[in-house]
Design a protein around this motif. Structure first.
Motif, PDB file in Angstrom:
ATOM      1  N   GLY A 197       0.815  -1.204   0.000  1.00 29.33           N
ATOM      2  CA  GLY A 197       0.000   0.000   0.000  1.00 29.33           C
ATOM      3  C   GLY A 197       0.849   1.255   0.000  1.00 29.33           C
ATOM      4  N   VAL A 198       0.247   2.367  -0.349  1.00 27.97           N
ATOM      5  CA  VAL A 198       0.985   3.624  -0.397  1.00 27.97           C
ATOM      6  C   VAL A 198       1.469   4.024   0.995  1.00 27.97           C
ATOM      7  CG1 VAL A 198      -1.045   5.108  -0.116  1.00 27.97           C
ATOM      8  CG2 VAL A 198       0.970   5.960  -1.358  1.00 27.97           C
ATOM      9  N   GLY A 199       0.768   3.594   2.047  1.00 30.77           N
ATOM     10  CA  GLY A 199       1.225   3.897   3.402  1.00 30.77           C
ATOM     11  C   GLY A 199       2.598   3.325   3.669  1.00 30.77           C
ATOM     12  N   ALA A 218      18.276 -15.343 -11.055  1.00 30.19           N
ATOM     13  CA  ALA A 218      18.270 -15.104 -12.495  1.00 30.19           C
ATOM     14  C   ALA A 218      16.862 -14.978 -13.078  1.00 30.19           C
ATOM     15  CB  ALA A 218      19.005 -16.246 -13.198  1.00 30.19           C
ATOM     16  N   ARG A 219      15.818 -15.190 -12.281  1.00 28.53           N
ATOM     17  CA  ARG A 219      14.459 -15.114 -12.799  1.00 28.53           C
ATOM     18  C   ARG A 219      14.051 -13.671 -13.049  1.00 28.53           C
ATOM     19  NH1 ARG A 219      12.115 -19.269  -8.232  1.00 28.53           N
ATOM     20  NH2 ARG A 219      13.170 -21.138  -9.002  1.00 28.53           N
ATOM     21  N   ARG A 220      12.984 -13.531 -13.865  1.00 28.76           N
ATOM     22  CA  ARG A 220      12.501 -12.190 -14.168  1.00 28.76           C
ATOM     23  C   ARG A 220      11.996 -11.533 -12.895  1.00 28.76           C
ATOM     24  NH1 ARG A 220       9.235 -13.924 -11.623  1.00 28.76           N
ATOM     25  NH2 ARG A 220       7.121 -14.649 -12.005  1.00 28.76           N
ATOM     26  N   PRO A 221      12.196 -10.215 -12.735  1.00 30.27           N
ATOM     27  CA  PRO A 221      11.761  -9.554 -11.496  1.00 30.27           C
ATOM     28  C   PRO A 221      10.243  -9.491 -11.414  1.00 30.27           C
ATOM     29  CG  PRO A 221      12.561  -7.921 -13.071  1.00 30.27           C
ATOM     30  CD  PRO A 221      12.866  -9.278 -13.664  1.00 30.27           C
ATOM     31  N   PRO A 222       9.673  -9.715 -10.233  1.00 27.35           N
ATOM     32  CA  PRO A 222       8.223  -9.595 -10.097  1.00 27.35           C
ATOM     33  C   PRO A 222       7.763  -8.153 -10.335  1.00 27.35           C
ATOM     34  CG  PRO A 222       9.185 -10.759  -8.226  1.00 27.35           C
ATOM     35  CD  PRO A 222      10.320 -10.181  -9.005  1.00 27.35           C
ATOM     36  N   LEU A 223       6.557  -8.016 -10.839  1.00 26.15           N
ATOM     37  CA  LEU A 223       5.921  -6.712 -10.981  1.00 26.15           C
ATOM     38  C   LEU A 223       5.686  -6.125  -9.596  1.00 26.15           C
ATOM     39  CD1 LEU A 223       4.292  -4.601 -12.738  1.00 26.15           C
ATOM     40  CD2 LEU A 223       2.302  -6.062 -12.310  1.00 26.15           C
ATOM     41  N   ARG A 224       5.990  -4.832  -9.419  1.00 20.29           N
ATOM     42  CA  ARG A 224       5.699  -4.153  -8.159  1.00 20.29           C
ATOM     43  C   ARG A 224       4.375  -3.403  -8.316  1.00 20.29           C
ATOM     44  NH1 ARG A 224      11.517  -1.181  -7.586  1.00 20.29           N
ATOM     45  NH2 ARG A 224      10.875  -0.499  -9.662  1.00 20.29           N
ATOM     46  N   VAL A 225       3.465  -3.631  -7.382  1.00 15.89           N
ATOM     47  CA  VAL A 225       2.145  -3.014  -7.450  1.00 15.89           C
ATOM     48  C   VAL A 225       1.932  -2.210  -6.175  1.00 15.89           C
ATOM     49  CG1 VAL A 225      -0.341  -3.374  -7.674  1.00 15.89           C
ATOM     50  CG2 VAL A 225       1.268  -4.932  -8.828  1.00 15.89           C
ATOM     51  N   VAL A 226       1.642  -0.918  -6.324  1.00 12.47           N
ATOM     52  CA  VAL A 226       1.351  -0.054  -5.186  1.00 12.47           C
ATOM     53  C   VAL A 226      -0.137   0.274  -5.217  1.00 12.47           C
ATOM     54  CG1 VAL A 226       1.821   2.132  -4.026  1.00 12.47           C
ATOM     55  CG2 VAL A 226       3.671   0.922  -5.230  1.00 12.47           C
ATOM     56  N   VAL A 227      -0.842  -0.077  -4.150  1.00 11.02           N
ATOM     57  CA  VAL A 227      -2.258   0.260  -4.019  1.00 11.02           C
ATOM     58  C   VAL A 227      -2.314   1.682  -3.456  1.00 11.02           C
ATOM     59  CG1 VAL A 227      -4.473  -0.369  -2.988  1.00 11.02           C
ATOM     60  CG2 VAL A 227      -2.848  -2.156  -3.673  1.00 11.02           C
ATOM     61  N   ASP A 228      -2.629   2.635  -4.314  1.00 10.27           N
ATOM     62  CA  ASP A 228      -2.480   4.060  -4.005  1.00 10.27           C
ATOM     63  C   ASP A 228      -3.732   4.807  -4.474  1.00 10.27           C
ATOM     64  OD1 ASP A 228      -1.620   6.611  -3.521  1.00 10.27           O
ATOM     65  OD2 ASP A 228       0.042   6.569  -4.959  1.00 10.27           O
ATOM     66  N   LEU A 247       3.516  -0.894 -11.187  1.00  9.77           N
ATOM     67  CA  LEU A 247       2.163  -0.514 -11.552  1.00  9.77           C
ATOM     68  C   LEU A 247       1.535   0.189 -10.356  1.00  9.77           C
ATOM     69  CD1 LEU A 247      -0.194  -0.807 -13.652  1.00  9.77           C
ATOM     70  CD2 LEU A 247      -0.806  -2.921 -12.447  1.00  9.77           C
ATOM     71  N   LEU A 248       1.019   1.392 -10.580  1.00  5.73           N
ATOM     72  CA  LEU A 248       0.307   2.116  -9.538  1.00  5.73           C
ATOM     73  C   LEU A 248      -1.190   1.910  -9.729  1.00  5.73           C
ATOM     74  CD1 LEU A 248       2.199   5.543  -9.334  1.00  5.73           C
ATOM     75  CD2 LEU A 248       2.600   3.460  -8.024  1.00  5.73           C
ATOM     76  N   ALA A 249      -1.838   1.312  -8.738  1.00  5.90           N
ATOM     77  CA  ALA A 249      -3.291   1.122  -8.777  1.00  5.90           C
ATOM     78  C   ALA A 249      -3.935   2.305  -8.063  1.00  5.90           C
ATOM     79  CB  ALA A 249      -3.667  -0.189  -8.111  1.00  5.90           C
ATOM     80  N   VAL A 250      -4.686   3.095  -8.806  1.00  8.56           N
ATOM     81  CA  VAL A 250      -5.271   4.321  -8.263  1.00  8.56           C
ATOM     82  C   VAL A 250      -6.780   4.330  -8.534  1.00  8.56           C
ATOM     83  CG1 VAL A 250      -3.102   5.541  -8.695  1.00  8.56           C
ATOM     84  CG2 VAL A 250      -4.964   5.693 -10.365  1.00  8.56           C
ATOM     85  N   ALA A 251      -7.465   5.255  -7.856  1.00 12.69           N
ATOM     86  CA  ALA A 251      -8.895   5.419  -8.110  1.00 12.69           C
ATOM     87  C   ALA A 251      -9.111   5.979  -9.502  1.00 12.69           C
ATOM     88  CB  ALA A 251      -9.506   6.348  -7.070  1.00 12.69           C
ATOM     89  N   ASP A 252     -10.256   5.627 -10.094  1.00 10.73           N
ATOM     90  CA  ASP A 252     -10.489   6.041 -11.481  1.00 10.73           C
ATOM     91  C   ASP A 252     -10.593   7.547 -11.646  1.00 10.73           C
ATOM     92  OD1 ASP A 252     -12.922   6.217 -10.191  1.00 10.73           O
ATOM     93  OD2 ASP A 252     -13.837   4.580 -11.325  1.00 10.73           O
ATOM     94  N   ASP A 253     -10.743   8.303 -10.525  1.00 12.32           N
ATOM     95  CA  ASP A 253     -10.807   9.760 -10.623  1.00 12.32           C
ATOM     96  C   ASP A 253      -9.592  10.443 -10.001  1.00 12.32           C
ATOM     97  OD1 ASP A 253     -11.360   9.052  -8.031  1.00 12.32           O
ATOM     98  OD2 ASP A 253     -13.104  10.376  -7.796  1.00 12.32           O
ATOM     99  N   VAL A 290       0.328 -13.415  -6.314  1.00  9.15           N
ATOM    100  CA  VAL A 290       0.642 -12.123  -5.713  1.00  9.15           C
ATOM    101  C   VAL A 290       1.223 -12.354  -4.323  1.00  9.15           C
ATOM    102  CG1 VAL A 290      -0.485 -10.170  -4.567  1.00  9.15           C
ATOM    103  CG2 VAL A 290      -0.937 -10.621  -6.966  1.00  9.15           C
ATOM    104  N   PHE A 291       2.269 -11.610  -3.987  1.00 10.10           N
ATOM    105  CA  PHE A 291       2.880 -11.637  -2.661  1.00 10.10           C
ATOM    106  C   PHE A 291       2.555 -10.313  -1.998  1.00 10.10           C
ATOM    107  CE2 PHE A 291       6.701 -12.093   0.196  1.00 10.10           C
ATOM    108  CZ  PHE A 291       6.343 -13.324   0.732  1.00 10.10           C
ATOM    109  N   LEU A 292       1.629 -10.332  -1.054  1.00  6.16           N
ATOM    110  CA  LEU A 292       1.135  -9.122  -0.410  1.00  6.16           C
ATOM    111  C   LEU A 292       2.007  -8.769   0.784  1.00  6.16           C
ATOM    112  CD1 LEU A 292      -1.041  -6.911   0.077  1.00  6.16           C
ATOM    113  CD2 LEU A 292      -2.342  -8.647   1.345  1.00  6.16           C
ATOM    114  N   GLU A 293       2.630  -7.583   0.715  1.00  7.54           N
ATOM    115  CA  GLU A 293       3.512  -7.145   1.791  1.00  7.54           C
ATOM    116  C   GLU A 293       3.118  -5.778   2.326  1.00  7.54           C
ATOM    117  OE1 GLU A 293       7.495  -8.267   2.314  1.00  7.54           O
ATOM    118  OE2 GLU A 293       7.712  -8.826   0.217  1.00  7.54           O
ATOM    119  N   GLY A 294       1.897  -5.373   2.097  1.00  5.34           N
ATOM    120  CA  GLY A 294       1.450  -4.079   2.585  1.00  5.34           C
ATOM    121  C   GLY A 294       1.357  -4.046   4.093  1.00  5.34           C
TER     122      GLY A 294
END
Length: 367
Positions: A197-199, A218-228, A247-253, A290-294
């Motif tokens: 999370g953004v916090g 040597a594996r491909r790096p995981p995608l980083r996702v911030v719930v913001d 990837l930044l996940a944000v509100a549609d507005d 998904v590996f959740l670390e928020g």
């Protein structure tokens, strides 16, 4: 249902082989295969190693060669019956002259399913359901993805014995040992995405990268996702560096004008985002696990929505007595609504203990 001891033993070996593909096969499943010759001796073994590479059955049949004719194949997932980047495994088994196929789990993917029916139609004896629970467990991330159309979620946290993830002043480095942190990086590397999370970004400025030792480095790096929800991630945050895609996940507005990043707009849900929509969108991007670390707030939201499929807790032999709890509000107002888990594993990791558990009733494990 009980199955012959020999069937269970050979399928157990196939399950162990399937596990070797963890972290490298996405968005494909992990699959293991054991081929016996007509006399019942092991003639070949194989497992799916990477997407686009030979399937488990193909590898085992290649190793068995002519000894496969008249023999038996044990496969953890129903042989595919479609042509993608590779040909149908049902056809490969028929071409090899296999007389019997033993399957643990039926393929829930309508594009690939049908292998068992094709084999039966050609006169091959097919037995379904041998060690289905064990094979389902080793392949649970992909089965969640295929059955529910969303990414599988593993929530990880580190805490003291009294459940604190940070001291009163917010400091948290380091509650657990170097051994535990190295283990976390290994698990991160096997995931398709790391979510926080953004916090957490504002408080700790983490990289959210996987930095394992050994072959997984040597594996491909995981995608980083911030719930913001409100797009508060600072433009100079380390999570926006070039060490891995973000990837930044944000509100549609939300106003994202100041951010130069890949943005995913999602509907609001309460005070945050629609997490089911997030996991569906990630699945559409071939994010299987998904590996959740928020922090505690985001973790509580995932649990409240029934979206935490597995919990990995690192518990240190230490006490704080006050400070931030590992888990925030999770929709539990009374003891009857408690989130009950069942333990899969309890293991020492250096001076700490790693606990792996899952919800007692888990939709992703429906058969």
């Amino acid at each position: 249902m009980e199955f012959p001891e020999q069937d269970a033993a050979h399928m157990a070996r196939a399950v162990a082989l399937a596990a070797r593909g963890h972290g490298t096969t996405s968005p494909n499943p992990v699959v293991g295969c054991v081929v016996l010759d007509a006399a019942g001796a092991v003639a070949g073994e194989g497992f799916h190693l990477y997407a686009g590479g030979p399937h488990a059955e193909v590898g085992a049949l290649a190793q068995a060669g002519e000894r496969a004719r008249g023999g038996t194949a044990y496969v953890t997932l129903e042989p595919c019956d479609h042509t993608g980047r590779t040909g149908p495994c049902s056809r490969a088994l028929l071409d090899a002259g296999i007389a019997r196929v033993v399957v643990a789990v039926a393929d829930p993917n309508p594009k690939a399913a049908g292998g068992a029916a094709r084999l039966r139609a050609a006169g091959v004896e097919v037995t379904m359901g041998v060690l289905a629970a064990e094979a389902g467990r080793v392949n649970e991330e992909w089965l969640t993805y295929a059955r529910l159309g969303r990414s599988h979620v593993t929530w990880k946290f580190a805490a003291t014995l009294d459940g604190r993830s940070a001291a009163e002043d917010g400091t948290s480095q380091w509650i657990t040992s170097p051994e535990a942190r190295a283990d976390v990086h290994r698990l991160r590397a096997a995931a398709d995405a790391i979510v926080a999370g953004v916090g957490t970004v504002l408080a700790d400025d983490p990289r959210l990268t996987a930095r394992p030792d050994g072959p997984s480095a040597a594996r491909r790096p995981p995608l980083r996702v911030v719930v913001d929800t409100e797009a508060r991630t600072p433009p100079d945050a380390r999570v926006l560096d070039d060490q891995a895609p973000t990837l930044l996940a944000v509100a549609d507005d939300a106003d994202t004008g100041r951010l130069k990043a890949d943005v995913l707009r999602l509907p609001r849900h309460g005070s945050g985002l629609d997490l089911r929509a997030l996991l569906a969108e990630l699945a559409a991007r071939d994010v299987v696990g998904v590996f959740l670390e928020g922090g505690p707030t985001l973790a509580g939201s995932f649990l409240r929505e029934g979206l935490a499929d597995r919990v990995v807790a690192y518990v240190a032999p230490a006490l704080l007595g006050s400070g931030r709890a590992a888990l925030g509000p999770a929709g539990v107002g009374t003891i009857d609504a408690i989130h009950r888990l069942t333990f899969d594993e309890i293991s020492p990791i250096g001076p700490d203990v790693r606990l792996i558990a899952r919800p007692a009733a888990q939709p992703s494990r429906e058969q």
